[in-house]
Design a protein around this motif. Sequence first.
Motif, mmCIF file in Angstrom:
data_model
loop_
_atom_site.group_PDB
_atom_site.id
_atom_site.type_symbol
_atom_site.label_atom_id
_atom_site.label_comp_id
_atom_site.label_asym_id
_atom_site.label_seq_id
_atom_site.Cartn_x
_atom_site.Cartn_y
_atom_site.Cartn_z
ATOM 1 N N GLU A 28 -42.984 29.864 -10.279
ATOM 2 C CA GLU A 28 -41.681 29.578 -9.690
ATOM 3 C C GLU A 28 -41.625 30.052 -8.246
ATOM 4 O O GLU A 28 -42.520 30.744 -7.761
ATOM 5 C CB GLU A 28 -40.564 30.215 -10.531
ATOM 6 N N THR A 29 -40.551 29.683 -7.535
ATOM 7 C CA THR A 29 -40.416 29.977 -6.107
ATOM 8 C C THR A 29 -40.319 31.482 -5.868
ATOM 9 O O THR A 29 -39.489 32.161 -6.486
ATOM 10 C CB THR A 29 -39.158 29.300 -5.543
ATOM 11 N N PRO A 30 -41.132 32.014 -4.956
ATOM 12 C CA PRO A 30 -41.076 33.449 -4.653
ATOM 13 C C PRO A 30 -39.751 33.839 -3.993
ATOM 14 O O PRO A 30 -39.092 33.020 -3.336
ATOM 15 C CB PRO A 30 -42.248 33.651 -3.677
ATOM 16 N N VAL A 31 -39.384 35.103 -4.176
ATOM 17 C CA VAL A 31 -38.165 35.655 -3.580
ATOM 18 C C VAL A 31 -38.574 36.652 -2.498
ATOM 19 O O VAL A 31 -39.256 37.640 -2.792
ATOM 20 C CB VAL A 31 -37.296 36.364 -4.647
ATOM 21 N N THR A 32 -38.185 36.398 -1.261
ATOM 22 C CA THR A 32 -38.501 37.334 -0.182
ATOM 23 C C THR A 32 -37.571 38.542 -0.264
ATOM 24 O O THR A 32 -36.536 38.510 -0.944
ATOM 25 C CB THR A 32 -38.350 36.678 1.199
ATOM 26 N N TYR A 33 -37.909 39.593 0.460
ATOM 27 C CA TYR A 33 -37.044 40.776 0.506
ATOM 28 C C TYR A 33 -35.666 40.399 1.057
ATOM 29 O O TYR A 33 -34.635 40.922 0.606
ATOM 30 C CB TYR A 33 -37.696 41.866 1.366
ATOM 31 N N GLU A 34 -35.621 39.483 2.022
ATOM 32 C CA GLU A 34 -34.363 39.024 2.595
ATOM 33 C C GLU A 34 -33.529 38.272 1.564
ATOM 34 O O GLU A 34 -32.328 38.507 1.412
ATOM 35 C CB GLU A 34 -34.674 38.113 3.791
ATOM 36 N N ASP A 35 -34.159 37.352 0.823
ATOM 37 C CA ASP A 35 -33.473 36.617 -0.243
ATOM 38 C C ASP A 35 -32.982 37.578 -1.332
ATOM 39 O O ASP A 35 -31.886 37.425 -1.875
ATOM 40 C CB ASP A 35 -34.412 35.593 -0.891
ATOM 41 N N PHE A 36 -33.827 38.542 -1.635
ATOM 42 C CA PHE A 36 -33.511 39.529 -2.659
ATOM 43 C C PHE A 36 -32.228 40.275 -2.291
ATOM 44 O O PHE A 36 -31.341 40.475 -3.130
ATOM 45 C CB PHE A 36 -34.681 40.505 -2.796
ATOM 46 N N ALA A 37 -32.111 40.671 -1.019
ATOM 47 C CA ALA A 37 -30.928 41.412 -0.557
ATOM 48 C C ALA A 37 -29.651 40.583 -0.717
ATOM 49 O O ALA A 37 -28.591 41.113 -1.079
ATOM 50 C CB ALA A 37 -31.113 41.818 0.899
ATOM 51 N N GLN A 38 -29.749 39.287 -0.478
ATOM 52 C CA GLN A 38 -28.577 38.417 -0.622
ATOM 53 C C GLN A 38 -28.119 38.369 -2.077
ATOM 54 O O GLN A 38 -26.918 38.394 -2.369
ATOM 55 C CB GLN A 38 -28.903 37.017 -0.114
ATOM 56 N N MET A 65 -38.136 39.793 -14.818
ATOM 57 C CA MET A 65 -38.002 38.688 -13.866
ATOM 58 C C MET A 65 -37.417 39.254 -12.579
ATOM 59 O O MET A 65 -36.887 40.380 -12.559
ATOM 60 C CB MET A 65 -37.086 37.601 -14.439
ATOM 61 N N PRO A 66 -37.457 38.511 -11.469
ATOM 62 C CA PRO A 66 -36.909 39.034 -10.209
ATOM 63 C C PRO A 66 -35.455 39.481 -10.299
ATOM 64 O O PRO A 66 -35.075 40.511 -9.728
ATOM 65 C CB PRO A 66 -37.078 37.850 -9.246
ATOM 66 N N ASN A 67 -34.613 38.723 -11.020
ATOM 67 C CA ASN A 67 -33.198 39.088 -11.079
ATOM 68 C C ASN A 67 -32.931 40.335 -11.907
ATOM 69 O O ASN A 67 -31.855 40.926 -11.801
ATOM 70 C CB ASN A 67 -32.368 37.915 -11.598
ATOM 71 N N TRP A 68 -33.883 40.744 -12.740
ATOM 72 C CA TRP A 68 -33.738 42.049 -13.417
ATOM 73 C C TRP A 68 -33.664 43.130 -12.345
ATOM 74 O O TRP A 68 -32.818 44.025 -12.407
ATOM 75 C CB TRP A 68 -34.927 42.300 -14.347
ATOM 76 N N THR A 224 -44.761 45.557 -1.181
ATOM 77 C CA THR A 224 -45.734 44.778 -1.955
ATOM 78 C C THR A 224 -45.014 43.697 -2.753
ATOM 79 O O THR A 224 -43.812 43.774 -2.978
ATOM 80 C CB THR A 224 -46.489 45.720 -2.901
ATOM 81 N N SER A 225 -45.743 42.683 -3.195
ATOM 82 C CA SER A 225 -45.146 41.636 -4.033
ATOM 83 C C SER A 225 -45.561 41.818 -5.489
ATOM 84 O O SER A 225 -46.671 42.278 -5.778
ATOM 85 C CB SER A 225 -45.567 40.248 -3.546
ATOM 86 N N VAL A 226 -44.659 41.456 -6.385
ATOM 87 C CA VAL A 226 -44.888 41.546 -7.828
ATOM 88 C C VAL A 226 -44.639 40.185 -8.456
ATOM 89 O O VAL A 226 -43.603 39.559 -8.208
ATOM 90 C CB VAL A 226 -43.968 42.595 -8.496
ATOM 91 N N VAL A 227 -45.583 39.738 -9.277
ATOM 92 C CA VAL A 227 -45.440 38.485 -10.011
ATOM 93 C C VAL A 227 -45.209 38.806 -11.482
ATOM 94 O O VAL A 227 -45.963 39.576 -12.076
ATOM 95 C CB VAL A 227 -46.701 37.596 -9.867
ATOM 96 N N TYR A 228 -44.169 38.203 -12.067
ATOM 97 C CA TYR A 228 -43.862 38.420 -13.480
ATOM 98 C C TYR A 228 -44.398 37.258 -14.309
ATOM 99 O O TYR A 228 -44.197 36.094 -13.957
ATOM 100 C CB TYR A 228 -42.357 38.592 -13.685
ATOM 101 N N LEU A 229 -45.058 37.606 -15.401
ATOM 102 C CA LEU A 229 -45.671 36.590 -16.253
ATOM 103 C C LEU A 229 -44.607 35.700 -16.897
ATOM 104 O O LEU A 229 -44.783 34.492 -17.032
ATOM 105 C CB LEU A 229 -46.539 37.257 -17.321
ATOM 106 N N GLY A 230 -43.503 36.326 -17.310
ATOM 107 C CA GLY A 230 -42.388 35.557 -17.864
ATOM 108 C C GLY A 230 -42.477 35.273 -19.343
ATOM 109 O O GLY A 230 -41.503 34.829 -19.958
#
Length: 539
Positions: A28-38, A65-68, A224-230
């Motif tokens: 799925e589409t990566p989330v940048t630190y900037e997107d994450f802050a929003q 997942m990223p939203n966690w 650093t970036s983290v990828v979740y298996l899902g």
Amino acid sequence: MIYPTLRHLYSNSIESYAKRTAFSLFKETPVTYEDFAQRVEKAKGLLLSAGLQKGDKVALLGTSMPNWNVCYFAVVTMGMVIVPILPDFSQDAIVAILEHSESKALFVTDKLFAKIPAEAKERLDLIIRAVNLIVVGGKKAGITAIPAVFPEPEPEDLASIIYTSGTTSSPKGVMLTHRALCNQLHMLISMIEVFPEDVFLSILPLSHAYECSLGMLYPFMQGTSVVYLGTPPTPTSLLPALKEVRPTIMLTVPLIMEKIYTRQIFARFTGNKILKTIYKVRFIRRKLHRIAGKRLYETFGGRIRFFGIGGSRINAATEKFLRDARFPYSIGYGLTETAPLIAGAVYPNNFLQSTGTVMQGISVRLADQDQETGIGEVQVKTPCIMKGYYKNPEADSEAFTDDGWFRTKDLAKMDKQGRIFIKGRLSNMIVGSTGENIYPEEIESIINQHELVTESLVVQRDGKLVALVYMQDLNQKLRDQINEVHTDILNFVNSKVGKMSRITRILEQENGFEKTPTLKIKRYLYTEIMNRKGKRQSL
């Protein structure tokens, strides 16, 4: 530097790494630190609009997942207290945690929403769908305007209450402050440095302290970036991710690598009598392990530099393979109560069956040491220690000694170099008929080396040691000779243990063992079952 609070850590990472990828779900589409802050700002607004204030408890029930992580930071950066709940907890346990923690709001993923009964939902002020941060319930949703100034935490404020799954029946709420977590993250730098160019592949539940601190907060701090298996880490889901992501860092539990070794490496090299005979020769076995290790390294993407193993002790045979294979595995030891890491052995400075040396800034002592073996209870003083167990003063008093040391209830010995060797849990230790201490985990480690055994559990019944054994891949031919199989396992084990640790009987566990989310066997369940059987037979 040591950040005073997680808010300071969060702000620095968002500012420093804005355009870099923070988190992503595989494919799925990566989330940048900037997107994450929003996303975090949106979640903050939802909480504040329901009237939540600093110090309020907010539960988080979801898969990794990223939203966690968005939900986590939205809560802790405003001085509220996050209550992560393990997805594998039963409905009764989830409801009990919501009530005991006095959570006013809940972030929840879709599938787990069904685990919340209607009466529990009705008691919450706010329920937010974690996947898209949409309000789906709560009696106070949107009742107030969002304040101009957001609340902020102090170092001694609670950041999280983590309810341990453990191998005992009653979860306890571990209270961790901002200071404790920030101290832990700073101390990790001296053990394993992480860079923005690194890539984590996450396969463990974020609700567990091990993955949350080491696998989410630490890489976030370092850009650093983290990828979740899902999905659960089965070969079908994991292998494609390893090939595409090519991680440099992974955190796992022993069972994952133990399965790879026993079901693929060991099974392949003992598949026929000739190979089995050759494999017994030490120098040939090391050569074969080295060849298999190169293939394993490539299977994991060919870039892995830190393969962390924690949560429980790894099987000796599996670790010997990893050493021979020169696979970059590292061992960690800690508890939720210590946020979590206490000691570690980072590749290539591993030592067989040792969890390594104590981290800088932490003190360890062995209490009530056995004069012959040197084994004693690990007791700790650490700046990462919990504040206590939530609303459980009785458990607090049992957890600390009169002079302020935390009792891990783990039994271990230490060598002259300060390396720790965990022997088992104090609560699991069996006292033999002549008063000697028997550590079932050590016997289980040997049983699990038998080619037909998947996993095992040793219990005491009527004063004798009995092994519950799960044999996953037993074919029909061996099934027809099950008594001979049991005898072979008994002989194998008893030839490798001391007289007082010998097994008297093998009982087959047909469907495997029930486990915690970090894949440790729920020992108390089987101990209780065996005790009940023993009582019935004695009537």
